[in-house]
Scaffold this motif. Sequence first.
Motif, PDB file in Angstrom:
ATOM      1  N   PHE A 240       0.738  -1.357  -0.027  1.00 48.41           N
ATOM      2  CA  PHE A 240       0.036   0.023  -0.040  1.00 48.41           C
ATOM      3  C   PHE A 240       1.114   1.232  -0.016  1.00 48.41           C
ATOM      4  CE2 PHE A 240       0.637  -1.622   4.364  1.00 48.41           C
ATOM      5  CZ  PHE A 240       1.285  -0.820   4.850  1.00 48.41           C
ATOM      6  N   ALA A 241       0.400   2.273  -0.298  1.00 53.53           N
ATOM      7  CA  ALA A 241       0.834   3.595  -0.405  1.00 53.53           C
ATOM      8  C   ALA A 241      -0.102   4.657  -0.251  1.00 53.53           C
ATOM      9  CB  ALA A 241       1.836   3.557  -1.827  1.00 53.53           C
ATOM     10  N   PRO A 242       0.333   5.831   0.001  1.00 53.56           N
ATOM     11  CA  PRO A 242       1.670   6.193   0.780  1.00 53.56           C
ATOM     12  C   PRO A 242       1.659   5.614   2.060  1.00 53.56           C
ATOM     13  CG  PRO A 242       0.284   8.113   0.158  1.00 53.56           C
ATOM     14  CD  PRO A 242      -0.318   7.204  -0.033  1.00 53.56           C
ATOM     15  N   VAL A 243       2.912   5.576   2.815  1.00 55.05           N
ATOM     16  CA  VAL A 243       2.754   4.798   3.907  1.00 55.05           C
ATOM     17  C   VAL A 243       2.332   5.744   5.114  1.00 55.05           C
ATOM     18  CG1 VAL A 243       4.723   3.937   5.764  1.00 55.05           C
ATOM     19  CG2 VAL A 243       4.959   3.466   3.680  1.00 55.05           C
ATOM     20  N   SER A 244       2.763   6.881   5.146  1.00 54.15           N
ATOM     21  CA  SER A 244       2.292   7.924   6.268  1.00 54.15           C
ATOM     22  C   SER A 244       0.793   7.895   6.121  1.00 54.15           C
ATOM     23  CB  SER A 244       2.869   9.139   6.031  1.00 54.15           C
ATOM     24  OG  SER A 244       2.601   9.690   4.702  1.00 54.15           O
ATOM     25  N   LYS A 245       0.088   8.013   5.352  1.00 50.26           N
ATOM     26  CA  LYS A 245      -1.311   8.090   5.191  1.00 50.26           C
ATOM     27  C   LYS A 245      -1.883   7.398   4.013  1.00 50.26           C
ATOM     28  CE  LYS A 245      -5.025  11.764   5.350  1.00 50.26           C
ATOM     29  NZ  LYS A 245      -5.448  12.167   4.084  1.00 50.26           N
ATOM     30  N   PRO A 246      -1.985   6.112   4.299  1.00 52.96           N
ATOM     31  CA  PRO A 246      -2.299   5.067   3.186  1.00 52.96           C
ATOM     32  C   PRO A 246      -3.560   5.608   2.482  1.00 52.96           C
ATOM     33  CG  PRO A 246      -1.794   3.912   5.122  1.00 52.96           C
ATOM     34  CD  PRO A 246      -1.915   5.377   5.456  1.00 52.96           C
ATOM     35  N   ARG A 247      -3.545   5.123   1.207  1.00 52.55           N
ATOM     36  CA  ARG A 247      -4.572   5.638   0.325  1.00 52.55           C
ATOM     37  C   ARG A 247      -5.200   4.407  -0.595  1.00 52.55           C
ATOM     38  NH1 ARG A 247      -4.562  11.075  -2.345  1.00 52.55           N
ATOM     39  NH2 ARG A 247      -6.575  10.455  -2.903  1.00 52.55           N
ATOM     40  N   TRP A 248      -3.949   3.786  -1.244  1.00 50.01           N
ATOM     41  CA  TRP A 248      -4.305   2.709  -2.137  1.00 50.01           C
ATOM     42  C   TRP A 248      -3.564   1.465  -1.708  1.00 50.01           C
ATOM     43  CZ3 TRP A 248      -1.452   7.207  -3.973  1.00 50.01           C
ATOM     44  CH2 TRP A 248      -2.383   8.403  -4.533  1.00 50.01           C
ATOM     45  N   ALA A 249      -4.253   0.300  -1.743  1.00 55.34           N
ATOM     46  CA  ALA A 249      -3.705  -0.825  -1.692  1.00 55.34           C
ATOM     47  C   ALA A 249      -3.647  -1.649  -3.001  1.00 55.34           C
ATOM     48  CB  ALA A 249      -4.385  -1.884  -0.701  1.00 55.34           C
ATOM     49  N   PHE A 250      -2.496  -2.464  -3.055  1.00 55.71           N
ATOM     50  CA  PHE A 250      -2.419  -3.155  -4.708  1.00 55.71           C
ATOM     51  C   PHE A 250      -1.943  -4.438  -4.479  1.00 55.71           C
ATOM     52  CE2 PHE A 250       2.005  -3.209  -4.581  1.00 55.71           C
ATOM     53  CZ  PHE A 250       2.371  -2.236  -3.772  1.00 55.71           C
ATOM     54  N   CYS A 251      -2.207  -5.280  -5.414  1.00 47.12           N
ATOM     55  CA  CYS A 251      -1.789  -6.691  -5.624  1.00 47.12           C
ATOM     56  C   CYS A 251      -1.702  -6.846  -6.928  1.00 47.12           C
ATOM     57  CB  CYS A 251      -2.564  -7.694  -4.989  1.00 47.12           C
ATOM     58  SG  CYS A 251      -2.263  -9.522  -5.395  1.00 47.12           S
ATOM     59  N   VAL A 252      -0.346  -7.373  -7.181  1.00 47.57           N
ATOM     60  CA  VAL A 252       0.068  -7.696  -8.531  1.00 47.57           C
ATOM     61  C   VAL A 252       0.385  -9.218  -8.704  1.00 47.57           C
ATOM     62  CG1 VAL A 252       1.543  -7.267 -10.453  1.00 47.57           C
ATOM     63  CG2 VAL A 252       0.969  -5.402  -9.137  1.00 47.57           C
ATOM     64  N   LEU A 253      -0.255  -9.791  -9.540  1.00 47.60           N
ATOM     65  CA  LEU A 253       0.170 -11.308  -9.737  1.00 47.60           C
ATOM     66  C   LEU A 253       0.471 -11.847 -11.106  1.00 47.60           C
ATOM     67  CD1 LEU A 253      -0.185 -14.600  -9.196  1.00 47.60           C
ATOM     68  CD2 LEU A 253      -2.364 -14.299  -9.943  1.00 47.60           C
ATOM     69  N   VAL A 254       1.759 -12.274 -11.288  1.00 49.38           N
ATOM     70  CA  VAL A 254       2.203 -12.964 -12.660  1.00 49.38           C
ATOM     71  C   VAL A 254       2.336 -14.303 -12.760  1.00 49.38           C
ATOM     72  CG1 VAL A 254       3.571 -12.514 -14.551  1.00 49.38           C
ATOM     73  CG2 VAL A 254       3.481 -10.486 -13.111  1.00 49.38           C
ATOM     74  N   GLU A 255       1.433 -14.734 -13.264  1.00 47.62           N
ATOM     75  CA  GLU A 255       1.451 -16.495 -13.339  1.00 47.62           C
ATOM     76  C   GLU A 255       2.693 -16.828 -14.006  1.00 47.62           C
ATOM     77  OE1 GLU A 255      -1.430 -18.685 -15.174  1.00 47.62           O
ATOM     78  OE2 GLU A 255      -3.224 -17.440 -14.161  1.00 47.62           O
ATOM     79  N   GLN A 256       3.377 -17.824 -13.348  1.00 53.96           N
ATOM     80  CA  GLN A 256       4.619 -18.358 -13.853  1.00 53.96           C
ATOM     81  C   GLN A 256       5.676 -17.108 -13.938  1.00 53.96           C
ATOM     82  OE1 GLN A 256       2.761 -21.108 -16.470  1.00 53.96           O
ATOM     83  NE2 GLN A 256       2.149 -22.096 -14.271  1.00 53.96           N
ATOM     84  N   GLY A 257       5.693 -16.085 -13.373  1.00 52.05           N
ATOM     85  CA  GLY A 257       6.570 -14.926 -13.490  1.00 52.05           C
ATOM     86  C   GLY A 257       7.921 -15.138 -12.995  1.00 52.05           C
ATOM     87  N   GLY A 258       8.221 -16.095 -11.996  1.00 54.67           N
ATOM     88  CA  GLY A 258       9.402 -16.205 -11.311  1.00 54.67           C
ATOM     89  C   GLY A 258       9.444 -15.359 -10.107  1.00 54.67           C
ATOM     90  N   TYR A 259      10.542 -14.788  -9.624  1.00 52.35           N
ATOM     91  CA  TYR A 259      10.567 -13.930  -8.558  1.00 52.35           C
ATOM     92  C   TYR A 259       9.418 -12.873  -8.544  1.00 52.35           C
ATOM     93  CZ  TYR A 259      14.730 -16.723  -7.029  1.00 52.35           C
ATOM     94  OH  TYR A 259      15.354 -17.797  -6.523  1.00 52.35           O
TER      95      TYR A 259
END
Lengths: 535, 452
Positions: A492-511
């Motif tokens: 999430f961001a920004p740390v001090s006053k959080p506004r957006w939470a996110f999640c990214v997934l890449v199938e078989q994307g490695g690290y």
Amino acid sequence: MLPNPSLDFLQQILTDPAWSHLAWVFRWGFLLGFGSLLLFFPRSKSPVSPQNPRRFLSRFWAFWLVLFLLLICFRQAQWQLMGRQNEDFIAFMQRYDRREFNPAHRVRAGKILDRRGEILAYSPLSDQVIRRHYRFGPVASHAIGYNHPVYGLTGIEAAARKDLLGQDLDLKDDWAVLGAELLNREGYAEGPHVFTTLDLNMQLRASELLGDRKGAVVVLDIQNGAVLCMVSHPDFDPNRLYGGLFSGKTSGAPLLNRAVAGQYPPGSVFKVLIAAAALQNGFKGSYDTPPEGYTNSPANPRIRDHEYYAAKEKGRSWRGHGRIDLGTALAESSNVFFAQLGVETGAENLLRACHAVGLHRSFSLWQGDEATLTVKAAHVPDLKDSQPYEIAQFSIGQGSLLMSPMQVAMISAAVANKGWVNRPSLNPKTLGVPLGRLCGPAAADQLKWMMYKVVQEGTGRRMRMAELPVAAKTGTAQTGGGQASHAWFTGFAPVSKPRWAFCVLVEQGGYGSASALPIARDLFRSGIKEGWLKL
Amino acid sequence: MTAKKTSSASDCASNPPSQRLGFGGVFLLLAVGMLLVLGARANAGEFLHLSDVLPYVFWAVSAGILVLGLRLASYGGSPVLPELMLLLSALGVLVRSRMEGSVEGVGNWSLFIQPLGFVWLWLAWNFSRKGRILCFRALWPLAFLISLAVVGGLILLGSRFRGAFYGPGGLTPSELLKLFVPLALAGFFAAADQKWLRRGFWNPPIPQSAQLLMAWGLLCGLLVLQRDLGLVVLLSFMLVVMLISVTRSWSWGVLLAGAMAGGGWLVWKTMDHGARRLQAWLDPFADPTGSGWQVLQGLSGLYAGGLTGTGLGAGAPERLPIAGSDFVYAVYGEELGYIGCVLLLILFALLLRRSAEVANIQSSPFAGLLATGLTAILAVQVLVNIAGVVTLLPITGITLPYISQGGSSIWVTSVQFGLLLGMAEPGEIQKKAKSKGKSKVPSRKKSAGSRK
């Protein structure tokens, strides 16, 4: 089998442009010919004249027959010719009839808009037929869904059908307005437009960044659970649906909304939830993380840290992280640490945390008449304290645990929102519905800064941006079967006053830090640069 | 005798100009309809194959042979009757080919349903024409036993699908009852028709009525066990029409009203799927996506068709679940519009008028009652099926003769039509039978004389 040759000459005649005019003549010719045959037939006289003394069927029957036929004609006319005066009937056809030539469809479905009012879907009129058009094609196709005469409705199109048509089977007043327009043939009445929580800019950029890779991107508004961005690749173009999509023969399952219905092992991103449960449980200590890893019996393979394997690959040895605390363990994503932490925290506390985030139940992103946009319940194994190895596996997001990117994003959002979990929603009218509480504010605050440390000095270092301080966690989930790992990145961001939470997934994307992280970084960077993300 | 023959032949010879035109018109109509259906299909991106044209070709060839056969064997009945039957059959082929989509393969057996139907029609006609029908007069106990065997065998051996019983190969043998029950009843009444004459509902002939009541209770009980309520309604209505016809007393109509009220109440109270259908009829909008779905989809199709329809082939019958049998009228109405529907109703009215005329020219009670029963069955099928689609009556599962899908229904209707065609030309045997029966029923001869 007998030969079945194609009839090319007939095909050519019938697909000639001139045929459309000729067909019109034929249509009328058919009805006129039918009618004139009926006029003509009764004229030919029967050669046998009735000479018997009794009538078996008296003329009285003919009276009843004609009466009944007239009743049928009358009743049929009530539906077929005067159906538009029956509000229930018009409402039924609006909602459930898929014949696009049906005049009841002269009431157009309203536009679907993003949160700023950009048009995503609308109903232009061409050749007297209303078709649904999606301005950005495949972008946001999983959220918006489609409204197709053959393939039906899904997504927001289905869930918000009532709103888009400006009617409700119970609210006939709205119908009186639309019905009057329909009767007076004042053009084509249009239903009201419907806002969504989606951010078109973010959606476009995320879709571009994910590119040809399979995966999903989810961005939530932390305050109220609004889904700002939901991308799932491969996607489909709702303007060009074809039968093959639905036969299951298309590779990559483009109709599957991976963001909510995909089921993946979360890997290390699940450590956020474990840490929250441990902190809530009052954990303050540290663990030793030897290179031999963790196991409870020789029968089970050892759970080790990824540094061990990296060193082994290069022919070197690794001495372990030593004795570390939770913050360092999260930053370094130490499997050995979290295996022990999970076992100590106990099955009951872990499952309580899962329940608090709502992993065990499915819910819809748009609560409408139809079950669509459903976030699938995660597959959470039935943990028991008597089986510590299962708990250890669970604590590093492996084993039989499966969940969707939306649920991972919900965990991050909960950490940022003082532990409170909001139900994600695409409908701006149903925001801020609490689902549960992951942990108390103190634990959430502690964890927040630990996740910040992940970006500052841990596995998420590449996310460090001067313009936007981010707290996050990487994940690399093993899939088994010798396939490449799924790459995760959430935060999430920004740390001090959080506004957006996110999640990214890449199938078989490695690290996760190598393939999922850059997508999130570029998304936020371009958002701030182009001005559609305002701090 | 020879004089009679030549006279009937010359009767036919005087007819041809009009008759030929009538049959020609039917073939032309089929050709136009075929081009419309295939045109719509080709413009939807389908590629046409030989098998797409075959249903029409097979129909045209077999119908042509039938017309030729009627002509060569010097059919001497009303010429309108076969014309109307062929027109109805042509419409049925168009609507069915419209719904089934492309026939898969040239050797598909469904292509042969209607041509085989014409064979049955021709056979039935030959077995019943010129008074030959009277040979079946004494076989009514056999016909009744066959009816019972069909229903009983179906309960024991048949398989259940969508609430109805089916025999092997998806055939519906209960359709045969539409043939054997009128045969049995006509024979039964004709055997003692003097006893029934002028006996109203209030003073019925006791032994005969008791027999009838028992037989009917047995048959209907078995049918109710099968949950084939549509057939019970159909056959019971036919029974009442025949009762009125044989007794010449309208008081039997009371039975009809009473049976309808009682049966409706019973269905409402005891039968689950019957109550659901009644519910869908009384208020289809109460459960629009459940019990009302099929009816409302049919009506939506009708509404979409409007006054003139979308044109053959241009509708969307795939939107309507199980459109082929119960709801074929909705598909027809969608594509040919309200005008086409009214024309179809007129066609049925004319057909019923002509088949009633067949009944009325009979001098033997057996043939007259048989024609009466067949006419009643035809009428009830048409009226109840169509009234179900337009929500004038609840859905009963009765098919629309010669239009609905289903080989059994088409074949049984073909045999019925063949019998009607045969009875439309009373001949020598009947004359003989008449003179034979002179001693038996002198009163009728007298009354004939008195009327003249």
